[in-house]
Motif scaffolding. Structure first.
Motif, PDB file in Angstrom:
ATOM      1  N   TRP A  46     -27.561  53.924 -94.227  1.00 14.15           N
ATOM      2  CA  TRP A  46     -28.271  52.715 -93.765  1.00 14.15           C
ATOM      3  C   TRP A  46     -29.633  52.594 -94.435  1.00 14.15           C
ATOM      4  CZ3 TRP A  46     -27.742  54.036 -87.857  1.00 14.15           C
ATOM      5  CH2 TRP A  46     -26.395  53.983 -87.489  1.00 14.15           C
ATOM      6  N   THR A  50     -28.795  49.848-100.525  1.00 12.94           N
ATOM      7  CA  THR A  50     -29.126  48.427-100.411  1.00 12.94           C
ATOM      8  C   THR A  50     -27.940  47.607 -99.917  1.00 12.94           C
ATOM      9  OG1 THR A  50     -28.553  48.136-102.754  1.00 12.94           O
ATOM     10  CG2 THR A  50     -30.869  48.556-102.228  1.00 12.94           C
ATOM     11  N   TYR A  52     -25.963  48.520 -97.407  1.00 15.88           N
ATOM     12  CA  TYR A  52     -25.785  48.681 -95.960  1.00 15.88           C
ATOM     13  C   TYR A  52     -27.103  48.686 -95.183  1.00 15.88           C
ATOM     14  CZ  TYR A  52     -21.123  49.915 -97.499  1.00 15.88           C
ATOM     15  OH  TYR A  52     -19.885  49.871 -98.085  1.00 15.88           O
ATOM     16  N   HIS A  54     -28.380  46.284 -93.751  1.00 16.44           N
ATOM     17  CA  HIS A  54     -28.237  45.457 -92.542  1.00 16.44           C
ATOM     18  C   HIS A  54     -27.784  46.279 -91.337  1.00 16.44           C
ATOM     19  CE1 HIS A  54     -24.127  45.617 -94.164  1.00 16.44           C
ATOM     20  NE2 HIS A  54     -23.728  45.441 -92.913  1.00 16.44           N
ATOM     21  N   CYS A  55     -27.172  47.438 -91.581  1.00 14.81           N
ATOM     22  CA  CYS A  55     -26.708  48.278 -90.462  1.00 14.81           C
ATOM     23  C   CYS A  55     -27.864  48.751 -89.592  1.00 14.81           C
ATOM     24  CB  CYS A  55     -25.940  49.486 -90.987  1.00 14.81           C
ATOM     25  SG  CYS A  55     -24.364  49.086 -91.790  1.00 14.81           S
ATOM     26  N   PHE A  57     -30.042  47.013 -88.339  1.00 14.51           N
ATOM     27  CA  PHE A  57     -30.287  46.017 -87.304  1.00 14.51           C
ATOM     28  C   PHE A  57     -29.172  45.947 -86.269  1.00 14.51           C
ATOM     29  CE2 PHE A  57     -32.525  44.637 -91.123  1.00 14.51           C
ATOM     30  CZ  PHE A  57     -33.800  44.426 -90.621  1.00 14.51           C
ATOM     31  N   VAL A  58     -28.059  46.640 -86.525  1.00 16.00           N
ATOM     32  CA  VAL A  58     -26.899  46.514 -85.649  1.00 16.00           C
ATOM     33  C   VAL A  58     -27.187  47.070 -84.249  1.00 16.00           C
ATOM     34  CG1 VAL A  58     -24.517  47.241 -85.261  1.00 16.00           C
ATOM     35  CG2 VAL A  58     -25.233  46.445 -87.523  1.00 16.00           C
ATOM     36  N   LYS A 195     -22.594  43.063-101.670  1.00 13.05           N
ATOM     37  CA  LYS A 195     -23.704  43.163-100.720  1.00 13.05           C
ATOM     38  C   LYS A 195     -23.814  41.898 -99.882  1.00 13.05           C
ATOM     39  CE  LYS A 195     -26.369  46.106-103.864  1.00 13.05           C
ATOM     40  NZ  LYS A 195     -27.622  46.252-104.634  1.00 13.05           N
ATOM     41  N   ALA A 199     -22.788  42.032 -95.738  1.00 12.68           N
ATOM     42  CA  ALA A 199     -23.822  41.656 -94.769  1.00 12.68           C
ATOM     43  C   ALA A 199     -23.467  40.360 -94.065  1.00 12.68           C
ATOM     44  CB  ALA A 199     -25.167  41.525 -95.472  1.00 12.68           C
ATOM     45  N   TYR A 203     -23.256  39.562 -89.961  1.00 13.38           N
ATOM     46  CA  TYR A 203     -24.078  38.551 -89.297  1.00 13.38           C
ATOM     47  C   TYR A 203     -23.265  37.322 -88.934  1.00 13.38           C
ATOM     48  CZ  TYR A 203     -28.165  41.346 -90.369  1.00 13.38           C
ATOM     49  OH  TYR A 203     -29.086  42.368 -90.423  1.00 13.38           O
TER      50      TYR A 203
END
Length: 266
Positions: A46, A50, A52, A54-55, A57-58, A195, A199, A203
């Motif tokens: 995470w 670059t 992953y 966004h993980c 914020f999961v 990527k 992502a 989202y």
């Protein structure tokens, strides 16, 4: 239960919730301690990948989703549900397969499944139904999607070549190599748009659940969330090569990473 109590965290309003959440916290801590290598491996991906990022914020998103449901949850009583242990066992079995086959993805999925199963087993079927989406959204804690890269590379090339010919650029392609008179470009894994797609799936799933009720609209939105990043990446690649055709390869690639990568995804 009065409205003031409903605005408070569930654990602060009911002794049964406090006991159950304490037990769940202990079990989660034990699972993360036992499988600390895999938890640390996921966290490292995470933080450093670059693809992953966004993980990261999961987990906060899952907390927010549960908080949004606090009033409904406060009306339920958590009750242990033994069939939930089957999910824990299934996650453990998948982890063992991953360990034996040295496949990190299986170990990561197995760990997350065990965490999910612990929630179902301790809180019960009714509470699990109440938090079904946040619980399922935990799957996006697992860094996955690299397998899409070859397909996305091919899709990017297929989209880029017609656009270049439309713009009057004399381009030829050999696999993932696109050649123009003043240079050549490789549609590498990093340029495949994976990527964007990975992502956007995470989202897009969140937005589809939060913003839409009808399943038809949710499916339509998810289809767009998959298609638009692929199309945008094709336009991005064609725009980069066209800029190189007009200027130079060095100038175009620098412009691409600074502008296209941010603007197109936004």
């Amino acid at each position: 239960m009065n409205s003031v109590a409903l605005d408070q965290p569930v654990a602060a309003t009911d002794p049964a919730w406090r006991r159950t959440l304490l037990a769940l916290s202990g079990i989660w801590a034990a699972l993360l301690a036992i499988f600390h290598r895999d938890a640390a491996d996921m966290a490292d991906i995470w933080w450093n990948s670059t693809t992953y990022g966004h993980c990261l914020f999961v987990a906060p998103i899952i907390g927010w989703l549960v908080w949004q449901r606090r009033r409904e949850l406060a009306q339920l009583t958590p009750q242990a549900w033994w069939p939930g242990l089957a999910i824990v066992a299934g996650g453990g079995a998948l982890w063992l397969v991953g360990e034996a086959a040295a496949v990190a993805l299986f170990r990561h999925v197995g760990l997350v499944a065990m965490l999910q199963g612990a929630v179902v087993a301790l809180l019960g079927a009714r509470v699990a139904r109440g938090i079904a989406f946040p619980l399922a959204y935990m799957v996006f804690l697992v860094p996955f999607g690299d397998f899409l890269e070859p397909w996305l590379q091919a899709a990017t090339v297929s989209l880029t070549m017609p656009l270049l010919h439309l713009l009057g650029v004399p381009a030829a392609v050999d696999g993932v190599l696109i050649t123009i008179p003043n240079g050549y470009f490789e549609v590498a894994e990093a340029c495949s748009g994976s990527k964007f797609v990975i992502a956007m799936v995470a989202y897009g799933t969140l937005v589809a659940n939060v913003c839409y009720v009808a399943w038809r609209r949710r499916i339509a939105f998810m289809a767009l969330a998959l298609v638009v990043p692929v199309l945008a990446n094709g336009v991005r690649a064609a725009g980069t090569i066209y800029a190189a055709h007009l200027t130079s390869v060095e100038a175009a690639t620098g412009f691409d990473h600074i502008v296209y990568g941010w603007v197109f995804f936004a």
